[in-house]
Design an enzyme around this catalytic site. Sequence first.
Site, short mmCIF file in Angstrom:
data_model
loop_
_atom_site.label_atom_id
_atom_site.label_comp_id
_atom_site.label_asym_id
_atom_site.label_seq_id
_atom_site.Cartn_x
_atom_site.Cartn_y
_atom_site.Cartn_z
N LYS A 52 0.79 -1.30 0.00
CA LYS A 52 -0.11 -0.04 -0.05
C LYS A 52 0.79 1.36 -0.01
O LYS A 52 0.64 2.15 -0.72
CB LYS A 52 -1.05 0.10 1.22
CG LYS A 52 -2.05 -0.97 0.92
CD LYS A 52 -3.01 -1.23 2.32
CE LYS A 52 -3.84 -2.52 2.23
NZ LYS A 52 -4.55 -2.94 3.43
N GLN A 96 -4.38 -1.81 9.62
CA GLN A 96 -4.26 -2.89 9.01
C GLN A 96 -4.83 -4.17 10.00
O GLN A 96 -4.60 -4.31 10.95
CB GLN A 96 -2.92 -3.33 8.56
CG GLN A 96 -2.70 -4.50 7.98
CD GLN A 96 -3.55 -4.52 6.63
OE1 GLN A 96 -3.04 -3.48 5.89
NE2 GLN A 96 -4.14 -5.55 6.26
N ASP A 119 -11.09 2.50 4.32
CA ASP A 119 -11.24 1.21 4.15
C ASP A 119 -12.62 0.82 4.27
O ASP A 119 -13.08 -0.16 3.72
CB ASP A 119 -10.57 0.48 5.40
CG ASP A 119 -9.55 -0.51 4.86
OD1 ASP A 119 -9.44 -0.83 3.60
OD2 ASP A 119 -8.73 -0.95 5.67
#
Length: 293
Positions: A52, A96, A119
Site C-alpha cells: 500500500k 491493518q 477502508d
Amino acid sequence: MQLLDGKIASRAVKEQLKAKVDKIIASGARPPHLAVILVGNNGASETYVASKVKTCAEIGYQSTEIRREVDITEADLLSEIQKLNNDVSVDGILVQLPLPKHIDEKKVIAAIDPAKDVDGFHPVSAGNLTLGMPTFIPATPYGIMLMLEHYNISTKGKHAVVIGRSNIVGRPMSILLSTNNPYGNCTVTLCHSHTPNLEEICLQADIVVAALGRPGFVKAEMVKEGAIIIDVGITRVEDATAKKGFRIKGDVDFDAVAPKASFITPVPGGVGLMTIAGLLQNTLVAYEKRQQA
Ligand SMILES: NC(=O)c1ccc[n+]([C@@H]2O[C@H](COP(=O)([O-])OP(=O)(O)OC[C@H]3O[C@@H](n4cnc5c(N)ncnc54)[C@H](OP(=O)(O)O)[C@@H]3O)[C@@H](O)[C@H]2O)c1
C-alpha cells in the site's frame, strides 16, 4: 476464457489517479495523504502495508506508516487514531487487520472519523452502502467493481452467488452486485458456512464470487459453462519448493475451473491488486471532500 488481469486493470486505475494527483501538485496544493497503522509483525499484514505504501509513492500520494508493538493497549491504539482524526494533513486512515486478540476491532474501526474511513469498514460507511448512498466502499469489493468496469462485464439480470458473508468482502459485495448501478442489478445469493446445497446453488450462478478463505474450494463441477469467476481468496499454503516456503492460493481450483469460465481472476494477480486500487480511489475521494469542506 478471458483472464481478468488485476495487473492491467489496476494499472489503468492507478494511471488515472496519478494524472489527477499530478494536476493537484501542479496547482500548488498538497497531495492526498494516507496514514496506515500496523500493529505487531504479522507476515501477511507487513506485505499488504508495504505494498500500500509503495503504491502511494508510485502515484504521488503522501503516506505515513505508523508501527506499534503487538502489546499496545487498546486505549493507546484508540488515542493514535484520535491523533490522526485531528490531524488536518491526513485524509485517510487505515488500520491493518487483523489486530491482536486483546484489542476490540469493532471499537477501533468505530473510532476512525467516518470522513477518513478509506477502508469503508466504519458503521456509517456500511450503513450508507446499504442505503445506496455515496460512501467509502470497502476496498476489496470496490476493487472488484472497478475490475468489472475495466473489462466492461455485463452484470444486469445475472444471478451472482457470493460465498462468504464477512463485513469486509462478502456482504458488501452482495450489496454492490444487487444495487441499481451499471455493474450491479444482479439477483444475488449470499452463501456462508450454514448454506446447504452450496454446489447446486453455485451451478446456477452466472457470476461466482468466492470469498471464504478455503484454498481450491470452488471445483469445476460446481461451476456452469460460461460463468464469470471472481476469486477473492488469499491463503498461504506451505510449499517447500517455493522461495519463501509458501505459495498463495485462491478459493477457486483455477486449473480445473478456468476452461469452463467465460472470465476468471487469477490468484495472485487478480483481486488483490484491485483492492489497493479501491483503497487509493477512496483516499482521493476523502481528500477531495475534505478540500471542499
Ligand atoms: N484479495 C484481497 O485483497 C483480499 C481482501 C480481503 C480478504 N481476502 C481473502 O478472502 C478470503 C475471505 O476473507 P474474509 O476476511 O471475508 O474471511 P472471513 O471473515 O473468515 O469470512 C469467511 C466467510 O466464508 C464463509 N465460509 C467459510 N467456510 C465456508 C464453507 N465451507 N462454505 C461456505 N461458506 C464458508 C464464512 O461463513 P460464516 O459466516 O458462516 O462463518 C464467512 O462468512 C480470505 O482468503 C482472505 O485472505 C482477500
